[in-house]
Design a protein around this motif. Structure first.
Motif, PDB file in Angstrom:
ATOM      1  N   ALA A 142       0.826  -1.204   0.000  1.00 48.48           N
ATOM      2  CA  ALA A 142       0.000   0.000   0.000  1.00 48.48           C
ATOM      3  C   ALA A 142       0.861   1.257   0.000  1.00 48.48           C
ATOM      4  N   GLY A 145       2.184   1.665  -3.386  1.00 46.89           N
ATOM      5  CA  GLY A 145       1.147   1.975  -4.355  1.00 46.89           C
ATOM      6  C   GLY A 145       1.195   1.102  -5.583  1.00 46.89           C
ATOM      7  N   ARG A 146       1.691  -0.129  -5.398  1.00 52.89           N
ATOM      8  CA  ARG A 146       1.790  -1.072  -6.511  1.00 52.89           C
ATOM      9  C   ARG A 146       1.202  -2.411  -6.083  1.00 52.89           C
ATOM     10  N   ILE A 242       2.560   2.189 -13.175  1.00 51.02           N
ATOM     11  CA  ILE A 242       2.141   3.128 -12.127  1.00 51.02           C
ATOM     12  C   ILE A 242       3.329   3.998 -11.751  1.00 51.02           C
ATOM     13  N   PRO A 245       7.011   6.130  -6.465  1.00 50.78           N
ATOM     14  CA  PRO A 245       7.108   7.148  -5.413  1.00 50.78           C
ATOM     15  C   PRO A 245       8.387   7.961  -5.598  1.00 50.78           C
TER      16      PRO A 245
END
Length: 501
Positions: A142, A145-146, A242, A245
């Protein structure tokens, strides 16, 4: 089988990622047990702190050895075996006494968790239940974010303690992977990623979901900065589109704050819109049990009730929650700045450890205003407010102030007039007032104003009966200018704003 044993997962570190069931069991438990090293605090306890009652038995299970060497004749394995034997006996004593025991654990208790060693030794003897928690791998995914895996991909979970050749082989063939237990193993783990040709795809996630979370490409990490609570993650290649970060940035939660609010004398009708908004926005509610019970339950919020004689401890607890990023509301009856929690919170907040925690105060309708409104306007001119309790100040100070207030001819509102242990102060106060005032002086007695047992009466000062006064009462003693008239068959008391020449 007597007491019940629970192995409760707390998730990756954010107290808000504790499940509703875990929070309930922690709050209900007789005994809270947690692991910690000899040199340091328990991470598990710090995560569970918002859900502890404060009166529970705590059993810290202190590891005999972590990264240091041991002189135990059986080495590391022998030292740990003795440790779990002794810990099992300690918890069994509580269970035999029919106590509920909650062993809290970071992440999930049966996923590389220390709780499993206790479960193996106790589950066949007692009622035992495991409450799963969000794993650190889920928290790391989480934070990154992947996705971990997509479609038919297989997730491989590896301990960093494996030998380098095995790690390299497993990483080379993995669709996606998570490598746990870093710290001292970090150099070896990174070499394995490089040898497997996967280093450029790998990420390092530290303290996922907490205020100290860090997400960095694995290749850029300084090995000397790696704590045990970190992992290396090889996410699904399907998520490569995506955006990544920002490298080498630390994700910091916004600072919390403490808002001290007044609930008014009773009921929702006495709440200001400002206080209602603050209550609705809070993450944590802190307060004396009786006052906290007046706030409707919101399942999203954590509630921390305590006794009415621990103001400083309550204030420190609220400030500590806010320091860790929580939005905390401390509730008081009436107005928080009048014989209530605002002063206690601000006093404790002068300690440098809470220098960066913002404290705000939201006013409420005071008990004096509520009682006054029921009979008219006895506080219409200059007045004084005094607490008759000598728990926090000596009686001779109270006595002196009563005499001076009477001599100054001020209307006097009296808080905390009597209790089960304080039975003589009202009579003493009445006699002092009579030394300087008229026996005909009106006295307003208000009890539970706004509540289901509300009563308000007006008597002469000479007729004030101490035996009918208790902690639910507030007294208003008139000045020489206060007038008592009858309107529509009811007594009306008011103090004119104009003072006679």
């Amino acid at each position: 089988m007597t007491g019940r044993l629970y192995g409760v997962g707390l998730g990756p570190g954010d107290p808000e990622l504790v499940t509703v069931k875990a929070a309930r069991l922690i709050g209900e438990a007789d005994v809270i047990a947690y692991h910690r090293a000899r040199h340091g605090r328990s991470i598990a306890r710090s995560v569970a702190a918002p859900y502890l009652r404060g009166d529970q038995i705590e059993e810290p299970l202190i590891y005999p050895v972590t990264v240091e060497t041991t002189d135990h004749p059986g080495g590391y394995a022998g030292a740990m075996a003795d440790f779990y034997r002794e810990a099992t006996e300690r918890l069994a004593q509580h269970l035999d006494a029919d106590r509920s025991v909650v062993v809290i654990a970071e992440g999930d208790p049966l996923f590389y968790g220390s709780y499993m060693h206790l479960h193996k030794r106790l589950a066949h003897r007692y009622h035992a239940e495991v409450v799963p928690g969000v794993t650190s791998i889920s928290g790391a995914s989480a934070a990154l974010g992947r996705p971990l895996v997509e479609h038919e991909e297989i997730l491989t979970v590896l301990p960093g303690t494996l030998d380098e050749a095995t790690l390299t082989d497993r990483l080379a063939s993995a669709d996606s992977a998570a490598v746990m237990k870093l710290g001292r193993t970090f150099d070896k783990v990174r070499r394995s990623f490089a040898e497997a040709g996967r280093l450029d795809q790998a990420w390092y996630i530290e303290r996922a979901s907490t205020a100290r979370q860090r997400v960095v490409p694995l290749a850029e990490v300084d090995p000397d900065t790696v704590p045990y609570f970190s992992l290396a993650l090889l996410p699904s290649l399907g998520g490569s589109e995506i955006p990544a970060p920002v490298p080498a940035t630390e994700v910091v939660e916004s600072a919390g704050e403490v808002v001290v609010v007044g609930l008014g004398p009773a009921g929702r009708d006495w709440l200001t819109p400002e206080v209602q908004a603050e209550l609705a926005a809070a993450d944590d509610l802190v307060g004396y049990t009786t006052y906290l019970d007046r706030v409707p339950i919101n399942p999203r919020q954590r509630r921390h009730a305590s006794d009415n004689k621990v103001e400083s401890e309550r204030a420190a607890f609220a400030l500590d929650l806010a320091k860790r990023g929580s939005r905390v509301v401390v509730v008081s009856s009436g107005d928080p700045g009048v014989f209530a929690m605002a002063s206690a919170v601000l006093e404790v907040a002068t300690d440098s450890q809470w220098a960066d925690v913002e404290v705000r105060v939201c006013p409420g309708v005071t008990a004096a205003q509520a009682v006054a409104s029921r009979v008219g306007a006895p506080l219409g001119h200059d007045f004084c407010i005094l607490s008759l309790s000598d728990r926090l100040k000596p009686w001779d100070v109270i006595e002196s102030r009563i005499s001076l207030i009477a001599q100054a001819d001020l209307v006097l509102a009296i808080y905390n007039p009597a209790s089960k242990s304080r039975t003589w102060q009202v009579e003493k106060m009445r006699n002092l007032m009579l030394e300087h005032g008229s026996p005909e002086t009106p006295v307003v007695i208000g009890r539970d104003v706004g509540g289901p047992y509300e009563s308000v009466s007006v008597v002469r000062l000479a007729d004030l009966d101490p035996s009918v006064i208790d902690m639910r009462c507030l007294l208003i003693i008139a000045s020489s200018q206060t007038r008592l008239v009858e309107r529509a068959g009811r007594p009306t008391v008011f103090t004119p704003r104009r003072y006679p020449a």
